[in-house]
Design an enzyme around this catalytic site. Structure first.
Site, PDB file in Angstrom:
ATOM      1  N   ASP A 131      -6.821  -8.981   6.745  1.00 27.12           N
ATOM      2  CA  ASP A 131      -7.747  -8.869   7.869  1.00 27.12           C
ATOM      3  C   ASP A 131      -8.261  -7.452   8.077  1.00 27.12           C
ATOM      4  O   ASP A 131      -7.669  -6.482   7.597  1.00 27.12           O
ATOM      5  CB  ASP A 131      -7.049  -9.288   9.169  1.00 27.12           C
ATOM      6  CG  ASP A 131      -6.053  -8.225   9.657  1.00 27.12           C
ATOM      7  OD1 ASP A 131      -5.169  -7.845   8.868  1.00 27.12           O
ATOM      8  OD2 ASP A 131      -6.184  -7.763  10.810  1.00 27.12           O
ATOM      9  N   LYS A 188      -1.494  -1.649  -4.383  1.00 24.99           N
ATOM     10  CA  LYS A 188      -2.309  -0.421  -4.415  1.00 24.99           C
ATOM     11  C   LYS A 188      -1.371   0.732  -4.731  1.00 24.99           C
ATOM     12  O   LYS A 188      -0.934   1.451  -3.827  1.00 24.99           O
ATOM     13  CB  LYS A 188      -2.928  -0.166  -3.033  1.00 24.99           C
ATOM     14  CG  LYS A 188      -3.993  -1.131  -2.610  1.00 24.99           C
ATOM     15  CD  LYS A 188      -4.742  -0.530  -1.412  1.00 24.99           C
ATOM     16  CE  LYS A 188      -4.917  -1.503  -0.312  1.00 24.99           C
ATOM     17  NZ  LYS A 188      -5.516  -0.926   0.900  1.00 24.99           N
ATOM     18  N   ASP A 193       0.850  -1.197   0.000  1.00 21.56           N
ATOM     19  CA  ASP A 193       0.000   0.000   0.000  1.00 21.56           C
ATOM     20  C   ASP A 193       0.892   1.257   0.000  1.00 21.56           C
ATOM     21  O   ASP A 193       1.277   1.732  -1.066  1.00 21.56           O
ATOM     22  CB  ASP A 193      -0.923  -0.066   1.225  1.00 21.56           C
ATOM     23  CG  ASP A 193      -1.911   1.082   1.292  1.00 21.56           C
ATOM     24  OD1 ASP A 193      -2.039   1.828   0.309  1.00 21.56           O
ATOM     25  OD2 ASP A 193      -2.564   1.248   2.341  1.00 21.56           O
ATOM     26  N   PHE A 230     -10.007  -0.450   1.137  1.00 17.91           N
ATOM     27  CA  PHE A 230      -9.624  -1.409   2.170  1.00 17.91           C
ATOM     28  C   PHE A 230     -10.212  -2.777   1.846  1.00 17.91           C
ATOM     29  O   PHE A 230     -11.424  -2.941   1.724  1.00 17.91           O
ATOM     30  CB  PHE A 230     -10.071  -0.945   3.561  1.00 17.91           C
ATOM     31  CG  PHE A 230      -9.379  -1.725   4.633  1.00 17.91           C
ATOM     32  CD1 PHE A 230      -8.114  -1.342   5.065  1.00 17.91           C
ATOM     33  CD2 PHE A 230      -9.950  -2.873   5.157  1.00 17.91           C
ATOM     34  CE1 PHE A 230      -7.436  -2.095   6.016  1.00 17.91           C
ATOM     35  CE2 PHE A 230      -9.283  -3.628   6.111  1.00 17.91           C
ATOM     36  CZ  PHE A 230      -8.029  -3.229   6.546  1.00 17.91           C
TER      37      PHE A 230
HETATM   38  P1  IMP Z   1       2.262  -0.606   3.632  1.00 14.55           P
HETATM   39  O1  IMP Z   1       3.478  -0.409   4.496  1.00 14.55           O
HETATM   40  O2  IMP Z   1       1.304   0.558   3.738  1.00 14.55           O
HETATM   41  O3  IMP Z   1       2.585  -0.927   2.206  1.00 14.55           O
HETATM   42  O4  IMP Z   1       1.478  -1.738   4.336  1.00 14.55           O
HETATM   43  C1  IMP Z   1       1.357  -3.028   3.958  1.00 14.55           C
HETATM   44  C2  IMP Z   1       0.637  -3.784   5.054  1.00 14.55           C
HETATM   45  O5  IMP Z   1      -0.521  -3.040   5.544  1.00 14.55           O
HETATM   46  C3  IMP Z   1       0.096  -5.064   4.490  1.00 14.55           C
HETATM   47  O6  IMP Z   1       0.999  -6.115   4.630  1.00 14.55           O
HETATM   48  C4  IMP Z   1      -1.180  -5.263   5.309  1.00 14.55           C
HETATM   49  O7  IMP Z   1      -0.859  -5.927   6.496  1.00 14.55           O
HETATM   50  C5  IMP Z   1      -1.652  -3.865   5.639  1.00 14.55           C
HETATM   51  N1  IMP Z   1      -2.689  -3.413   4.670  1.00 14.55           N
HETATM   52  C6  IMP Z   1      -2.568  -2.454   3.716  1.00 14.55           C
HETATM   53  N2  IMP Z   1      -3.714  -2.320   3.012  1.00 14.55           N
HETATM   54  C7  IMP Z   1      -4.574  -3.226   3.535  1.00 14.55           C
HETATM   55  C8  IMP Z   1      -5.933  -3.582   3.210  1.00 14.55           C
HETATM   56  O8  IMP Z   1      -6.597  -3.035   2.307  1.00 14.55           O
HETATM   57  N3  IMP Z   1      -6.496  -4.572   3.967  1.00 14.55           N
HETATM   58  C9  IMP Z   1      -5.819  -5.198   4.962  1.00 14.55           C
HETATM   59  N4  IMP Z   1      -4.551  -4.903   5.285  1.00 14.55           N
HETATM   60  C10 IMP Z   1      -3.929  -3.917   4.579  1.00 14.55           C
END
Ligand code: IMP
Length: 182
Positions: A160, A132, A104, A153
């Site tokens: 989860d 994303k 994300d 989300f």
């Molecule tokens: P980032 O550091 O923002 O790229 O976060 C990645 C982590 O955030 C993922 O491994 C998930 O655990 C959590 N995450 C990000 N988006 C979602 C979502 O839409 N649903 C559930 N968990 C998410």
């Protein structure tokens, strides 16, 4: 399978997930032929994806897991990584393939990559079921992507909301009413 009432839209159904795992597994098997490979799954979201994907990687490999968390405060650097559970082997001179459920902001995965490079890995690549790109706070593109999705989300197939829904066999958009009322 019948849609859960809290899911407003299914983004990946079981057949699409199976196709993604088959196709990514084939690509990874080609790219890492003759290279020793270590898979590192980031718990807990990686569980179903890693389990399905690795059965399509037709190579000798080792499997490990990590539990990490990164700060999402915005002002913090991507170096702010807490390792809650570490893999029990050295990664020096190894080819690492990290397995993620979703990228994300990119903060978590870029911090993990940095850490593996610091530990002396020869290569560090990422395979993520979902990407994303609209959520990025750092510039980063994973090497292998199952599907690009909008900045919504999502839950299911490992993902989860407050530790629930990981067991759904598909990926769906969580009804915003579920988190807005909290
Ligand atoms: P980032 O550091 O923002 O790229 O976060 C990645 C982590 O955030 C993922 O491994 C998930 O655990 C959590 N995450 C990000 N988006 C979602 C979502 O839409 N649903 C559930 N968990 C998410």
């Amino acid at each position: 399978m019948k849609k859960n009432d809290q899911v407003v839209e299914i983004l990946l159904n079981e057949t699409e997930i199976a196709d993604i795992c088959r196709s990514l597994g084939k690509q990874i098997s080609t790219d890492y032929a003759n290279k020793p490979l270590i898979l590192v799954g980031l718990l807990k979201g990686c569980i179903p994806f890693m389990s399905d994907l690795m059965r399509h990687i037709n190579l000798p490999l080792e499997v490990y897991y990590m539990v990490v968390s990164s700060y999402h405060g915005g002002i913090r650097s991507s170096g702010d990584l807490t390792i809650k559970y570490d893999l029990e082997r050295s990664v020096k001179d190894q080819n690492i393939l990290l397995i993620e459920d979703v990228v994300d902001t990119g903060l978590t995965i870029t911090a993990v990559i940095e850490m593996f490079k610091y530990r002396g890995a020869t290569s560090v690549e990422v395979v993520t079921l979902l990407d994303k790109p609209g959520g990025r706070l750092v510039e980063y593109t994973p090497r292998y992507i199952g599907k690009k999705i909008p900045k919504k989300f999502v839950i299911g197939y490992g993902l989860d909301y407050q530790e629930k829904y990981r067991n759904l066999p598909y990926v769906g958009v969580l009804d915003p009413k579920v988190y807005e009322k909290e």
